[in-house]
Design an enzyme around this catalytic site. Structure first.
Site, short mmCIF file in Angstrom:
data_model
loop_
_atom_site.label_atom_id
_atom_site.label_comp_id
_atom_site.label_asym_id
_atom_site.label_seq_id
_atom_site.Cartn_x
_atom_site.Cartn_y
_atom_site.Cartn_z
N HIS A 211 -3.46 10.24 5.72
CA HIS A 211 -4.51 9.23 5.58
C HIS A 211 -4.22 8.00 6.43
O HIS A 211 -5.14 7.38 6.97
CB HIS A 211 -4.71 8.85 4.10
CG HIS A 211 -3.81 7.79 3.57
ND1 HIS A 211 -2.52 8.04 3.15
CD2 HIS A 211 -4.02 6.47 3.38
CE1 HIS A 211 -1.98 6.92 2.72
NE2 HIS A 211 -2.86 5.95 2.84
N GLN B 119 0.85 -1.18 0.00
CA GLN B 119 0.00 0.00 0.00
C GLN B 119 0.89 1.24 0.00
O GLN B 119 2.09 1.16 0.24
CB GLN B 119 -0.92 0.00 1.23
CG GLN B 119 -1.84 -1.19 1.30
CD GLN B 119 -2.74 -1.29 0.09
OE1 GLN B 119 -3.48 -0.37 -0.25
NE2 GLN B 119 -2.69 -2.43 -0.60
N SER B 120 0.30 2.39 -0.25
CA SER B 120 1.12 3.60 -0.25
C SER B 120 1.78 3.81 1.10
O SER B 120 2.94 4.23 1.18
CB SER B 120 0.28 4.83 -0.63
OG SER B 120 -0.82 4.98 0.25
N GLU B 121 1.06 3.51 2.19
CA GLU B 121 1.64 3.59 3.53
C GLU B 121 1.08 2.48 4.42
O GLU B 121 -0.08 2.07 4.26
CB GLU B 121 1.36 4.93 4.22
CG GLU B 121 2.32 6.05 3.86
CD GLU B 121 1.94 6.74 2.58
OE1 GLU B 121 2.80 7.43 1.99
OE2 GLU B 121 0.79 6.60 2.15
N THR B 122 1.92 2.07 5.36
CA THR B 122 1.48 1.24 6.49
C THR B 122 1.76 2.02 7.76
O THR B 122 2.86 2.54 7.95
CB THR B 122 2.22 -0.11 6.54
OG1 THR B 122 1.91 -0.86 5.36
CG2 THR B 122 1.79 -0.91 7.76
#
Length: 264
Positions: free
Chosen positions: A74, A45-48
């Site tokens: 987010h 994902q874009s971030e964890t």
């Protein structure tokens, strides 16, 4: 074998498949940084977001598939959603301690989660020809720079119509936010956010970039309360307030996946 709870949350959306997806992993103690990075890469994902409960709240960190980053809106909304919905958190405000931007807070009011983030200013800058070339534009209202480039266009239609060479922007060494006034009466401003070199080339909804968008539009429009829309394919609404050196960024969130990570 260690097990870690895993959540995937669509932040800045009340509907599945909207907003911006983030992975969230509550931890009982910090794992090695290399393990956190490899987990983020596996999640893709874009971030964890990873957090650990403390006596005063929670320590919070964010990883992309490439590295730890200094701030992510987010994924903070997603982490707060998990804490409020699944960890029996009794209060309406969560206090996060972070490594790079100090203390952050998220407050719940009904279905809305509001981030309390630092406000970021941008400064006029020399405009790299590569920036205009890769965005495919030859005119603009203003270009300035802070953590990211801020490119102001005349209309929402121009922002929506962009088909940039995102990865071609990588030599500039910054992410790029493009913004314009909202076309109708509903939204004060709109934006898109491009991430050259990252696994997700266009971030669907970017809380952190509103740390610089809100002061810019607040000053330009003479407002302290605004409604914004990030006009990516998934899209998301953000309730915005400008409070001097702080900004409040509100959004909704919905759970997509709950599971377990198994570390051997």
């Amino acid at each position: 074998m260690n097990t870690v709870d895993f959540y995937m949350v669509d932040a800045f959306s009340s509907d599945t498949f909207g907003g911006n997806a983030a992975a969230v992993c509550p931890l009982t103690e910090w794992l090695p940084d290399d393990t956190l990075l490899r987990m983020a890469q596996q999640h893709n994902q874009s971030e964890t977001a990873f957090f650990v409960r403390t006596d005063s709240g929670f320590e919070l960190r964010w990883f992309t598939t490439q590295a730890e980053i200094d701030l992510c809106g987010h994924a903070t909304v997603a982490a707060a959603h998990v804490i409020f919905e699944y960890l029996d958190f009794p209060d309406t405000t969560i206090h996060f301690n972070t490594r790079f931007v100090g203390d952050l807070a998220v407050t719940r009011n009904g279905d809305w989660l509001t981030l309390d983030f630092p406000a970021w200013q941008t400064q006029p800058c020399d405009v790299p020809p590569l920036l205009l070339q890769c965005l495919g534009i030859d005119s603009y209202q203003q270009i300035s720079a802070g953590r990211d480039y801020l490119v102001v266009l005349e209309s929402e239609q121009q922002v929506r119509a962009l088909t940039p060479d995102i990865h071609g922007l990588k030599p500039l060494g910054k992410m790029v936010c493009v913004t314009a006034p909202g076309a109708g009466e509903q939204y004060d401003f709109v934006s898109r956010f491009f991430c050259p070199g990252e696994a997700v080339a266009e971030d669907p909804v970017t809380g952190s970039t509103h740390s610089m968008l809100i002061p810019y539009w607040g000053e330009r429009l003479g407002k302290t309360t605004m409604l914004a829309r990030q006009v990516s394919a998934r899209g998301g609404d953000l309730r915005c307030q400008w409070q001097g050196d702080r900004v409040l960024i509100g959004g909704q969130a919905t759970t997509y996946i709950i599971g377990k990570v198994f570390l051997r």
